[in-house]
Design an enzyme around this catalytic site. Structure first.
Site, PDB file in Angstrom:
ATOM      1  N   GLU A  69       0.793  -1.231   0.000  1.00  0.00           N
ATOM      2  CA  GLU A  69       0.000   0.000   0.000  1.00  0.00           C
ATOM      3  C   GLU A  69       0.824   1.279   0.000  1.00  0.00           C
ATOM      4  O   GLU A  69       0.254   2.371  -0.081  1.00  0.00           O
ATOM      5  CB  GLU A  69      -0.969  -0.008   1.190  1.00  0.00           C
ATOM      6  CG  GLU A  69      -2.060  -1.041   1.016  1.00  0.00           C
ATOM      7  CD  GLU A  69      -2.945  -1.172   2.243  1.00  0.00           C
ATOM      8  OE1 GLU A  69      -4.100  -1.573   2.068  1.00  0.00           O
ATOM      9  OE2 GLU A  69      -2.480  -0.888   3.367  1.00  0.00           O
ATOM     10  N   GLU A  76      -0.153  -5.281  15.130  1.00  0.00           N
ATOM     11  CA  GLU A  76      -0.032  -5.284  13.677  1.00  0.00           C
ATOM     12  C   GLU A  76       1.415  -5.190  13.225  1.00  0.00           C
ATOM     13  O   GLU A  76       1.814  -5.834  12.258  1.00  0.00           O
ATOM     14  CB  GLU A  76      -0.832  -4.114  13.093  1.00  0.00           C
ATOM     15  CG  GLU A  76      -0.821  -4.072  11.581  1.00  0.00           C
ATOM     16  CD  GLU A  76      -1.727  -2.994  11.027  1.00  0.00           C
ATOM     17  OE1 GLU A  76      -1.897  -2.946   9.789  1.00  0.00           O
ATOM     18  OE2 GLU A  76      -2.282  -2.203  11.811  1.00  0.00           O
TER      19      GLU A  76
END
Length: 676
Positions: free
Chosen positions: A469, A613
Site C-alpha cells: 500500500e 499489527e
C-alpha cells in the site's frame, strides 16, 4: 554472520521455552497496569476484552453492530453495554487494585475461559472466570468464588454501564417471581449515535443451591447511563461462596425485538444454570479443537500457535453471515471493517481447519454481491467491484482521505478466489452453483471490463493501489494483475464444472494481463517500481497463494530480493509469514525459521503475548497476522496445498528443533497430516 547469530538466538529461544510453556494456558502474574494489553474471550458474536483492574472488563464488542460516528464519516463498530463489570465489598470496603495481592490472570485457550485470582488482605481469596458462551451466541457468564479466611460480610454488585457513544439510554429492573426461583433482571437499552440501531443488554445473578436460600437482590439507579443490582451475604471462615452473573447483549441488527429478546436469553441462561452452561460451552470448544496443530519440539511456538488458532476460532462463528475485521472482536480497531485481511490472510487458515466456519465469511460477501455490482456500475465497470472496507451494508466504508477506497481493486479478486478455494476444499457443487458461481462470474466480469486493452500481452490494469500500500496509483501492480488472472481462470474452470459455457473473453483477458520483470529477472512490483522499500507482501504472493509463479528459481530470486526491502518497523506481520512459508517450501529451513519468528515475536505485547499489527505496535489483537502465520505453519512447514482436487500435501521442511508437526482434523474429511 548476523543471520547465523540471529538463527542461533532463535534456537536458544526455542530451547529456553521448551520446558516452561503450557500448550493451552497463558498465565500472567507480574502484571503492570500501565503496560497491559488485554486478551479477548469471544464466541464469534460477543467479544470481551480483559482489564488489569479487579472485577472490570475493558470492552464488550458485538459483531454486526455498526453506526456512523467518530472516524471518517463511515460506519464504525459500537461498544456494547459493559454487562460484566461488577464490584465486591468485603466488610464494607470495596476491592480495588490497591488492596489486593497475588493478583494473577490466565487464559484457558482450550475452553475459552479467562480467570483472575487474588487475595484481599487476610480476609478472603477471590477467583472469577468469565466466558463468552460458545453455544449461546449472545450470552456471557462470569463465575465468582470467594473463600473466606475469617468471618466476613460481602456485598456483590453487577453494574450495567452504557458506552459514551450511545444515546437515549433506558434502564429497567424487573423481578420474575416463581415458587422455586426469583429472576432479577438488570436491563438497559440505548440507541446508536444516529438512532439507526437499538442496542440492548440484560443480566441476572445465578446462585448456588448449596448455599441455601437466595439472598435478596436490591436495585440502585445511579444516573441515566449506569445502574446496578447487588446483594449481601455473610461468609464463615473456611467457607467458599459461589455466585455467577449471566448476561445477554443483542441489537436490532440481529433481532426485531432486541429489548425483550435480551431478557429472554438471560432468563434462559438463568434457568439452564451455571453447571449446564459451562458444560455445553466446554463441549463446543472441545469440538472446535478436534482441528488442531501440534508442534513437537518447540513448546513456546506451540502455545503461540494455539493462541493464534484460539483467536481466529473466537472471532468466527458457523451459521452466520458475518466476516472478520483485522482485529476481530478484540475492540474497535479498523472500525470493525472487513478488508482483504479476511479473504487472503485469515480465511485460508480457517478454511482448512473448519470449512463450516469459513462458509460464514463467504456468505457475508455473497449477501453483499448486489452492493458490489452497484459499486462497479458507479465506477463505469461491469460485474461486481467489492469495496476495500466493508461493514454492514457492503458499500464502500473507507474514509475519503484513504486512497485505498477507490483504487485498491485487488480486493475483488481476493473475494473471487476465496469463493473458488471454498469450493476446492469442500467440493460442494451445489454451493458452487448457488453462491460460488455468482461471485466468480461477477468478479470475472469486473476484470474483463477493468483492463485496458492495449494489444497482445498488454491488457493493462492501470491506476491502482498495490497490495503493497505504499505504492499508490501505479500501473500493472504484480499482485493485482496476478490476482485478476487467477480470478478469471477460476471463473472459467467453475463454469466448466457446472456445465456452463464460460465467457471466452475471460481466458483471453487473463492470457494477456502482463506480469512485469526488471532487467535482472526479478518480478517487478509495478511499472514504476525501482527498488524502494515495501510495506507488505506483494510480488511474493504470486508464488503463494496465487501460483502465478511456480518455478523454484524464480520464487527464490523474488524472495531474496524483496525480503531485503521490508523495513524493521511499520510493516504488518503477515509479510514475514509469507517469506517463511515460501522458504519452507523451497527447503531452506534456516530462513523459514527466522522469518517465522520474525513475523510475530517482535509484535508481541504483555502480559499475554497478544500480537500487534507491527513490530513494537500497540494495537492488538491482529487477527490478520495470526492468519498469515498459521498459513506459514500449515501451508509452509506442513506442506498443505489447496487445488481444484481438494487439499493435498507437498514436500517441505520443518524449522530446526521441531521434531514433528501434526495437523489434525483438516478439511471436510478431518484428515490428519504429519510432517517429520
Amino acid at each position: 554472520m548476523k543471520k547465523l547469530l540471529l538463527l542461533l538466538n532463535c534456537s536458544l529461544f526455542i530451547v529456553y521455552y521448551s520446558f516452561s510453556q503450557d500448550p493451552w494456558i497463558i498465565k500472567a502474574s507480574a502484571i503492570d497496569p500501565s503496560n497491559y494489553y488485554g486478551i479477548t474471550v469471544a464466541n464469534g458474536m460477543v467479544g470481551i476484552v480483559s482489564s488489569p483492574e479487579p472485577f472490570k472488563v475493558k470492552d464488550v464488542v458485538l459483531a454486526g453492530a455498526y453506526d456512523q460516528y467518530g472516524r471518517g464519516r463511515v460506519s464504525n463498530f459500537l461498544r456494547s453495554f459493559n454487562l460484566l463489570n461488577s464490584y465486591l465489598e468485603v466488610d464494607g470496603k470495596r476491592i480495588d487494585a490497591k488492596n489486593v495481592s497475588n493478583f494473577q490472570q490466565q487464559l484457558d485457550m482450550q475452553h475459552g475461559a479467562f480467570t483472575t485470582s487474588f487475595d484481599n488482605a487476610d480476609k478472603a481469596s477471590v477467583k472469577y472466570t468469565y466466558y463468552a458462551l460458545r453455544h449461546l451466541p449472545f450470552t456471557v457468564l462470569m463465575d465468582i468464588e470467594i473463600t473466606a479466611k475469617k468471618d466476613i460480610n460481602i456485598t456483590a454488585a453487577s453494574v450495567m454501564e452504557a458506552p459514551d457513544a450511545l444515546r437515549d439510554v433506558q434502564n429497567y429492573y424487573n423481578e420474575i417471581d416463581r415458587p422455586h426461583v426469583v429472576i432479577s433482571l438488570l436491563t438497559s437499552s440505548a440507541k446508536s449515535p444516529t438512532g439507526k440501531l437499538l442496542m440492548c443488554a440484560s443480566n441476572t445473578f445465578l446462585f448456588s443451591e448449596e448455599h441455601g436460600k437466595e439472598p435478596r437482590v436490591i436495585h440502585e439507579m445511579w444516573d441515566n447511563n449506569m445502574h446496578l443490582m447487588k446483594f449481601s451475604r455473610t461468609i464463615k471462615a473456611g467457607e467458599t461462596y459461589r455466585y455467577s452473573i449471566a448476561g445477554s447483549s443483542i441489537t436490532s441488527a440481529q433481532h426485531e425485538d432486541p429489548l425483550n429478546e435480551a431478557e429472554r436469553m438471560t432468563i434462559f441462561a438463568k434457568l439452564e444454570g451455571r453447571d449446564r452452561l459451562i458444560n455445553f460451552h466446554n463441549r463446543a470448544w472441545d469440538s472446535l479443537w478436534t482441528s488442531d496443530i501440534i508442534i513437537d519440539g518447540d513448546a513456546q511456538a506451540q502455545q503461540d500457535v494455539h493462541s493464534m488458532m484460539y483467536h481466529l476460532y473466537s472471532f468466527t462463528r458457523e451459521g452466520t453471515a458475518y466476516s472478520l475485521s483485522p482485529m476481530g472482536l478484540s475492540g474497535l480497531g479498523y472500525n470493525g471493517h472487513t478488508f482483504w485481511d479476511t479473504e487472503l490472510w485469515m480465511f485460508p487458515a480457517i478454511l482448512v481447519l473448519h470449512p463450516e466456519m469459513a462458509k460464514s465469511l463467504i456468505e457475508y460477501r455473497y449477501q453483499r454481491l448486489e452492493a458490489a455490482k452497484r459499486n462497479a456500475f458507479s465506477h463505469g465497470y461491469k460485474g461486481a467491484m467489492f469495496p476495500w472496507e466493508s461493514a454492514e451494508t457492503g458499500v464502500e466504508e473507507t474514509p475519503v482521505w484513504a486512497l485505498s477506497g477507490p483504487f485498491e481493486h485487488h480486493i475483488t479478486a481476493d473475494v473471487g478466489m476465496a469463493a473458488w478455494n471454498y469450493y476446492c476444499v469442500t467440493q460442494d457443487k451445489a454451493w458452487l452453483k448457488e453462491k460460488g458461481w455468482p461471485l466468480l462470474q461477477a468478479t470475472a466480469d469486473f476484470w474483463a471490463s477493468r483492463v485496458e486493452r492495449n494489444g497482445p500481452g498488454h491488457y493493462d490494469i492501470k491506476n491502482v493501489v498495490a497490495a503493497d500500500e505504499w505504492a499508490e496509483n501505479v500501473d500493472n501492480n504484480a499482485f493485482t494483475n496476478a490476482a485478476a488472472k487467477a480470478n478469471l481462470y477460476a471463473a472459467t474452470e467453475a463454469a466448466k464444472l457446472l456445465g456452463i459455457a464460460p465467457n471466452a473473453d475471460w481466458k483471453n483477458v487473463a492470457d494477456n494481463i502482463p506480469i512485469l520483470k526488471m532487467s535482472d529477472g526479478v518480478t517487478q512490483e509495478h511499472a514504476s517500481y525501482h527498488g524502494e522499500g515495501i510495506k507488505q507482501g506483494d510480488v511474493n504472493l504470486l508464488a503463494y497463494p496465487l501460483k502465478e509463479i511456480t518455478d523454484a528459481a524464480q520464487i527464490k530470486k523474488d524472495l531474496d530480493y524483496y525480503s531485503l526491502r521490508v523495513p524493521n518497523e511499520g510493516t504488518p506481520a503477515m509479510t514475514q509469514a509469507i517469506f517463511a512459508l515460501l522458504y519452507a517450501r523451497l527447503g531452506d529451513a534456516d530462513k523459514a525459521a527466522h522469518f517465522f519468528k520474525d513475523s510475530y515475536v517482535p509484535n508481541l505485547n504483555p502480559p499475554f503475548r497478544v500480537i500487534a499489527e507491527t513490530k513494537g505496535g500497540t494495537n492488538p489483537y491482529f487477527g490478520t497476522g495470526a492468519g498469515g502465520i498459521l498459513q506459514a505453519v500449515m501451508m509452509g512447514f506442513g506442506g498443505l496445498d489447496i487445488s481444484a482436487k481438494g487439499i493435498t500435501q507437498i514436500k517441505t521442511t520443518l524449522p530446526a528443533g521441531w521434531k514433528s508437526l501434526t495437523l489434525k482434523g483438516i478439511g471436510i474429511v478431518r484428515k490428519t497430516y504429519i510432517m517429520k
